[in-house]
Each structure stands twice: as C-alpha cells, then as structure tokens.
Design a protein around this motif. Structure first.
Motif: not given
Length: 268
Positions: A173-175, A211-223, A229-239
């Motif tokens: 959501t922020d980068g 998980a795919p359920q957390w996807i808000t949009a997929v731009r297939w042409l732009d890949a 999710l926030t960047r911080q949440a992902v950064k702190d996620a279990p590896p």
C-alpha cells in the motif's frame, strides 16, 4: 502439503499404458487461484507436442519419485483436441477439452471444483457424486456448440501461466516490496495458497509468503501485483525457507502476523 510449482515442473506424467511426458508449466485460474491444467511436453513419441492434463485425471501422486499417474491412455492424449499452449486458452478450448475427456465443467458450481473442493469430486462415483451428461443428438450438439462459441467469443481469459507470473513486481500500500519468486500449491485441491515473494531487490531482505486473498489488483499487462499490506508488515513477516517444509504451525504464525484468517478456516 504444499508444493512449489517450480518443483512440479519436469514431473513425469504416467498414463495407464505408459509415459505421456514431463510437466513444463501449470495454468491457473486467476479468479479462484487454482491450478486447472498441467502443460505437458510429450517428447519424441508425439513429436514434442504440448498437451493439457487436468488435475481431475491425477490419481495417487508419487511425490517421492516425481510421478503423477493419470487415469487416461496415451491414445486418448494423442487424439485430444489440439490446443496451442503458447497462446491464451479460451473457454471454448476448455469446453472442447472437457467434453472430449467426459469431465464435468469445473465452473458449474460454487466450489473450487464444481460442487466440491477436490478435482476428483467432479468424477462419477466419488463419495456418491454422480455427474451424468444428457444424451443429445449430434446435430443438436453441433448447434449448441456453435451457439456457445458465439456467446463466449468475447469472454475474458482467466487462465495464466505459473511460469510467466514469476518475476511479477509486488506493490504494498506504500511502495514496492519485491517480486514473485514462485508459487506454493496445495497438493490435494491444487489451490495456490501463497506467492513466494523475494524482497531482496527492495531491502536486501529474505523471502516471505503472501496469500492470493490479500491481493487487491493484478495488472497482467504491466506484470505487477498490488497487495493490501504495508511494507513494514512485509519486512517484519516470518521469513520463508524453501529448504524447509512449511507446516500448519508456521502458516498460523504467518496469518497471525498479518492479522488475517487462515484459508483452512473457510473449508477450502
């Protein structure tokens, strides 16, 4: 158990009367995020023609020896509808394929596979489930096929290559947070449970699961893929360690970290 789609590539597909070929890719449904077909290279016996094999046909996989037995013959595969796997597979192609093998349509029902969760539930005789097609005269069947083809001519295409999705960029959501490194699929339902996301090109980090359920949009042409999710949440996620088999305890930890319910709580 969850399997990396990359590991399933090159698995042997064994017909009832011999080897059909090796898995080269998997096609998934971008609405349900379920693998619908395996793309199989048939090798020398069929001039390296690529054919589609549905999980409906797979019975008792031998994961140790990397063999997926299927309940069809080599002759059936040889005479199956010709589908150019280098081009998008349309609903018309799917109907021709399903009709040829006598499979019920997986899109007829509210479940992942028709009225059920598992691909085998579509077939006659599974836990009392009966899927019988009405007897139709050839001329009526032809007219119906033409009508259906015209009706679905402009349908959106929803089958995507698992191989092609690798390297898609992921945006929080922020980068930006990284790119898709792979996909984890449920060996029973063939649902894609997680994207393996490599964050190293963002902050020299590790791999994480989203998980795919957390996807808000997929731009297939732009890949590109956007996630809620926030960047911080992902950064702190279990590896995620690809060398260690993911278990339910670890999955619970991932979902708890993001504050999201587990897919196992919803029956699919």
């Amino acid at each position: 158990m969850l399997r990396n789609t990359k590991d399933i590539e090159n698995y042997v597909i064994g017909a009832t009367d011999g080897i059909i070929g090796h898995v080269k890719d998997l096609y998934f449904d971008d609405e349900a995020w379920v693998v619908r077909y395996l793309v199989v290279d048939t090798g020398p016996w069929l001039s390296s023609r690529k054919v589609l094999i549905s999980p409906i046909a797979i019975s008792s996989p031998n994961w140790t020896e990397k063999i997926l037995p299927v309940s069809i013959t080599k002759e059936q595969v040889k005479n199956s509808p010709d589908i150019d796997t280098d081009k998008p597979v349309s609903r018309q192609h799917e109907k021709a394929y399903m009709g040829y093998y006598g499979y019920p349509y997986y899109w007829d029902g509210a479940g992942l596979w028709g009225g059920g969760v598992y691909p085998g539930m579509l077939m006659t005789g599974y836990s009392g489930f009966v899927a019988a097609r009405p007897v139709v005269r050839p001329e009526m069947e032809e007219a119906y096929a033409r009508t259906e083809a015209a009706r679905h001519k402009n349908d959106d295409l929803h089958l995507r290559s698992c191989e092609a999705v690798k390297s898609y960029h992921i945006g929080a959501t922020d980068g930006d947070i990284g790119h898709v490194q792979g996909l984890l699929v449920d060996e029973d339902t063939w649902s894609i449970r997680y994207m393996i996301v490599d964050t190293s090109n963002w902050w020299l980090g590790h791999q994480v699961l989203i998980a795919p359920q957390w996807i808000t949009a997929v731009r297939w042409l732009d890949a590109t893929v956007s996630v809620n999710l926030t960047r911080q949440a992902v950064k702190d996620a279990p590896p995620y360690d690809p060398a260690v088999q993911l278990d339910r305890r670890q999955e619970i930890g991932i979902h708890k970290h993001y504050g999201r319910p587990g897919y196992w709580e919803g029956g699919e």
